[in-house]
Design an enzyme around this catalytic site. Structure first.
Site, PDB file in Angstrom:
ATOM      1  N   LYS A  37      67.288  45.601  61.895  1.00 53.56           N
ATOM      2  CA  LYS A  37      66.136  44.694  62.021  1.00 53.56           C
ATOM      3  C   LYS A  37      64.984  45.419  62.710  1.00 53.56           C
ATOM      4  O   LYS A  37      65.117  45.902  63.831  1.00 53.56           O
ATOM      5  CB  LYS A  37      66.508  43.454  62.836  1.00 53.56           C
ATOM      6  CG  LYS A  37      65.356  42.473  62.973  1.00 53.56           C
ATOM      7  CD  LYS A  37      65.794  41.152  63.581  1.00 53.56           C
ATOM      8  CE  LYS A  37      65.834  41.163  65.086  1.00 53.56           C
ATOM      9  NZ  LYS A  37      64.509  41.175  65.730  1.00 53.56           N
ATOM     10  N   ASP A  64      61.296  41.870  60.295  1.00 51.36           N
ATOM     11  CA  ASP A  64      61.195  40.588  61.014  1.00 51.36           C
ATOM     12  C   ASP A  64      59.787  40.442  61.603  1.00 51.36           C
ATOM     13  O   ASP A  64      59.593  40.621  62.797  1.00 51.36           O
ATOM     14  CB  ASP A  64      62.276  40.596  62.114  1.00 51.36           C
ATOM     15  CG  ASP A  64      62.266  39.355  62.986  1.00 51.36           C
ATOM     16  OD1 ASP A  64      61.787  38.308  62.534  1.00 51.36           O
ATOM     17  OD2 ASP A  64      62.755  39.451  64.132  1.00 51.36           O
ATOM     18  N   LYS A  66      57.752  37.658  60.827  1.00 57.52           N
ATOM     19  CA  LYS A  66      57.457  36.213  60.966  1.00 57.52           C
ATOM     20  C   LYS A  66      56.008  35.870  60.635  1.00 57.52           C
ATOM     21  O   LYS A  66      55.260  35.365  61.477  1.00 57.52           O
ATOM     22  CB  LYS A  66      57.800  35.731  62.380  1.00 57.52           C
ATOM     23  CG  LYS A  66      59.244  35.947  62.792  1.00 57.52           C
ATOM     24  CD  LYS A  66      59.537  35.271  64.119  1.00 57.52           C
ATOM     25  CE  LYS A  66      60.948  35.523  64.605  1.00 57.52           C
ATOM     26  NZ  LYS A  66      61.149  36.881  65.160  1.00 57.52           N
ATOM     27  N   TYR A  67      55.639  36.081  59.384  1.00 56.13           N
ATOM     28  CA  TYR A  67      54.252  35.813  58.979  1.00 56.13           C
ATOM     29  C   TYR A  67      53.908  34.323  59.072  1.00 56.13           C
ATOM     30  O   TYR A  67      54.732  33.452  58.784  1.00 56.13           O
ATOM     31  CB  TYR A  67      54.028  36.259  57.532  1.00 56.13           C
ATOM     32  CG  TYR A  67      54.302  37.727  57.283  1.00 56.13           C
ATOM     33  CD1 TYR A  67      53.569  38.721  57.937  1.00 56.13           C
ATOM     34  CD2 TYR A  67      55.290  38.127  56.385  1.00 56.13           C
ATOM     35  CE1 TYR A  67      53.815  40.062  57.699  1.00 56.13           C
ATOM     36  CE2 TYR A  67      55.540  39.468  56.144  1.00 56.13           C
ATOM     37  CZ  TYR A  67      54.800  40.433  56.802  1.00 56.13           C
ATOM     38  OH  TYR A  67      55.043  41.752  56.565  1.00 56.13           O
ATOM     39  N   HIS A  68      52.671  34.050  59.446  1.00 54.76           N
ATOM     40  CA  HIS A  68      52.152  32.671  59.502  1.00 54.76           C
ATOM     41  C   HIS A  68      50.643  32.785  59.369  1.00 54.76           C
ATOM     42  O   HIS A  68      49.951  33.158  60.316  1.00 54.76           O
ATOM     43  CB  HIS A  68      52.541  32.023  60.840  1.00 54.76           C
ATOM     44  CG  HIS A  68      52.201  30.566  60.934  1.00 54.76           C
ATOM     45  ND1 HIS A  68      52.720  29.751  61.912  1.00 54.76           N
ATOM     46  CD2 HIS A  68      51.402  29.773  60.178  1.00 54.76           C
ATOM     47  CE1 HIS A  68      52.256  28.516  61.761  1.00 54.76           C
ATOM     48  NE2 HIS A  68      51.449  28.517  60.714  1.00 54.76           N
ATOM     49  N   ASP A  69      50.118  32.492  58.172  1.00 55.80           N
ATOM     50  CA  ASP A  69      48.685  32.694  57.916  1.00 55.80           C
ATOM     51  C   ASP A  69      48.336  31.877  56.678  1.00 55.80           C
ATOM     52  O   ASP A  69      49.159  31.094  56.195  1.00 55.80           O
ATOM     53  CB  ASP A  69      48.422  34.198  57.707  1.00 55.80           C
ATOM     54  CG  ASP A  69      47.016  34.620  58.156  1.00 55.80           C
ATOM     55  OD1 ASP A  69      46.048  33.926  57.792  1.00 55.80           O
ATOM     56  OD2 ASP A  69      46.909  35.647  58.855  1.00 55.80           O
ATOM     57  N   ILE A  70      47.143  32.059  56.130  1.00 58.58           N
ATOM     58  CA  ILE A  70      46.801  31.322  54.913  1.00 58.58           C
ATOM     59  C   ILE A  70      47.688  31.842  53.762  1.00 58.58           C
ATOM     60  O   ILE A  70      48.165  32.983  53.813  1.00 58.58           O
ATOM     61  CB  ILE A  70      45.294  31.441  54.556  1.00 58.58           C
ATOM     62  CG1 ILE A  70      44.894  32.893  54.329  1.00 58.58           C
ATOM     63  CG2 ILE A  70      44.433  30.794  55.637  1.00 58.58           C
ATOM     64  CD1 ILE A  70      43.491  33.047  53.750  1.00 58.58           C
ATOM     65  N   THR A 125      63.920  29.461  68.701  1.00 57.92           N
ATOM     66  CA  THR A 125      64.932  28.953  69.642  1.00 57.92           C
ATOM     67  C   THR A 125      64.423  28.959  71.078  1.00 57.92           C
ATOM     68  O   THR A 125      65.033  28.363  71.958  1.00 57.92           O
ATOM     69  CB  THR A 125      66.243  29.762  69.558  1.00 57.92           C
ATOM     70  OG1 THR A 125      65.908  31.135  69.668  1.00 57.92           O
ATOM     71  CG2 THR A 125      66.965  29.506  68.260  1.00 57.92           C
ATOM     72  N   ARG A 216      71.938  44.237  71.812  1.00 62.32           N
ATOM     73  CA  ARG A 216      72.466  44.911  73.008  1.00 62.32           C
ATOM     74  C   ARG A 216      73.968  45.156  73.015  1.00 62.32           C
ATOM     75  O   ARG A 216      74.392  46.208  73.520  1.00 62.32           O
ATOM     76  CB  ARG A 216      71.999  44.155  74.258  1.00 62.32           C
ATOM     77  CG  ARG A 216      70.520  44.424  74.542  1.00 62.32           C
ATOM     78  CD  ARG A 216      69.922  43.413  75.483  1.00 62.32           C
ATOM     79  NE  ARG A 216      69.822  42.098  74.844  1.00 62.32           N
ATOM     80  CZ  ARG A 216      69.330  41.021  75.438  1.00 62.32           C
ATOM     81  NH1 ARG A 216      68.908  41.096  76.686  1.00 62.32           N
ATOM     82  NH2 ARG A 216      69.253  39.878  74.785  1.00 62.32           N
TER      83      ARG A 216
HETATM   84  O1  C5P Z   1      70.316  42.114  72.109  1.00 60.31           O
HETATM   85  P1  C5P Z   1      70.503  40.832  71.362  1.00 60.31           P
HETATM   86  O2  C5P Z   1      71.773  40.787  70.560  1.00 60.31           O
HETATM   87  O3  C5P Z   1      70.334  39.621  72.261  1.00 60.31           O
HETATM   88  O4  C5P Z   1      69.304  40.830  70.308  1.00 60.31           O
HETATM   89  C1  C5P Z   1      69.069  39.745  69.477  1.00 60.31           C
HETATM   90  C2  C5P Z   1      67.870  40.011  68.620  1.00 60.31           C
HETATM   91  O5  C5P Z   1      67.570  38.809  67.903  1.00 60.31           O
HETATM   92  C3  C5P Z   1      66.602  40.385  69.376  1.00 60.31           C
HETATM   93  O6  C5P Z   1      65.838  41.258  68.536  1.00 60.31           O
HETATM   94  C4  C5P Z   1      65.903  39.068  69.544  1.00 60.31           C
HETATM   95  O7  C5P Z   1      64.504  39.197  69.646  1.00 60.31           O
HETATM   96  C5  C5P Z   1      66.281  38.358  68.249  1.00 60.31           C
HETATM   97  N1  C5P Z   1      66.230  36.913  68.342  1.00 60.31           N
HETATM   98  C6  C5P Z   1      66.969  36.199  69.261  1.00 60.31           C
HETATM   99  N2  C5P Z   1      66.890  34.845  69.289  1.00 60.31           N
HETATM  100  C7  C5P Z   1      66.105  34.220  68.422  1.00 60.31           C
HETATM  101  C8  C5P Z   1      65.371  34.898  67.482  1.00 60.31           C
HETATM  102  C9  C5P Z   1      65.460  36.275  67.470  1.00 60.31           C
HETATM  103  O8  C5P Z   1      67.703  36.762  70.045  1.00 60.31           O
HETATM  104  N3  C5P Z   1      66.089  32.926  68.433  1.00 60.31           N
END
Ligand code: C5P
Length: 240
Positions: A37, A64, A66-70, A125, A216
């Site tokens: 990603k 990733d 996340k587009y948001h536009d016209i 989230t 991570r």
């Molecule tokens: O390191 P970790 O497993 O927490 O990474 C999760 C990835 O998913 C990160 O790139 C984070 O920005 C992304 N993400 C998230 N929760 C969301 C949307 C995206 O953890 N609701």
């Protein structure tokens, strides 16, 4: 499910900010995870070269941004993403039906079945009921998630990004073919870090997720390739 099929479900979050780091992780993990990603930080810092660096190692990419536009702008951005050869890309469902439909139609017309799969983010989230009220949305959060997932499906999107806790609701509302990509996944061997509402890989796949975004637990492991193997095993274990 085979171990190779389990691996294809893992999307490694490349939360790094330089080409050398991408090169290192893609070298170690290309064959071990299904996709990489590339998000806003990395793309802003390194541009399309970030995608190409992963691809040089044979890796697939979830762009990733996340587009948001016209509608016209989002459609053109998604066409460029498709031309980069990524496998997944996304937009915000809150941009509305016309925005999603224009993008989905443009990408399907030019790329057909070879297109990247197009995902919608429903409600981030990080948002709470209070966040929604602040922008004038009085509906309960989970109702909004399901409503936006259905709107995305009707507009021709291939799936959504969703929290683990929303997987079952969306699967029930949108059927078996709609893709669900979920972050917030923690294998049993890893720390939760700052993730609050987590599921294990086996639980998330069991609930109906197609892809798991995991950063991570792999990046911080002393042996990232071995961590990816363990996650594939956990996915498989849940399916035995
Ligand atoms: O390191 P970790 O497993 O927490 O990474 C999760 C990835 O998913 C990160 O790139 C984070 O920005 C992304 N993400 C998230 N929760 C969301 C949307 C995206 O953890 N609701």
């Amino acid at each position: 499910m085979t171990r190779e099929e389990a691996r294809t479900k893992i999307i490694f979050a490349l939360d790094v900010n330089g080409l050398a780091e991408i090169d290192r992780y893609a070298g170690i993990l290309a064959g071990k995870v299904g996709m990489f990603k590339v998000g806003k930080e990395l793309f802003t810092c390194c541009g399309p070269e970030a995608v190409k660096t992963v691809q040089r190692h044979g890796g697939q990419v979830f762009l990733d941004l996340k587009y948001h536009d016209i509608p016209n702008t989002v459609a053109k951005a998604m066409l460029e993403a498709a031309r980069l050869g990524v496998q997944l890309t996304n937009l915000h469902a809150l941009g509305g039906a016309e925005m999603m439909e224009t993008a989905a139609t443009a990408v399907r017309k030019e790329f057909g079945d070879e297109r990247p799969r197009l995902l919608a983010v429903t409600i981030l989230t990080s948002s709470t009921a209070e966040t929604l009220r602040g922008v004038g949305i009085e509906h309960p959060l989970q109702d909004m998630v399901v409503r936006l997932a259905k709107l995305a499906q009707e507009a021709g999107m291939d799936g959504v990004v969703a929290s683990p806790l929303e997987i079952e609701l969306i699967r029930a509302a949108c059927g078996p073919d709609f893709l669900i990509v979920t972050p917030g996944v923690r294998p049993t061997f890893a720390a939760a870090d700052d993730q609050k509402r987590i599921m294990t890989p086996a639980e998330a796949v069991g609930a109906g997720a197609d892809y798991l975004v995991i950063g991570r637990p792999i990046a911080k492991a002393s042996d990232p390739a071995a961590a990816a193997d363990l996650i594939a095993d956990e996915i498989l274990g849940g399916r035995l």
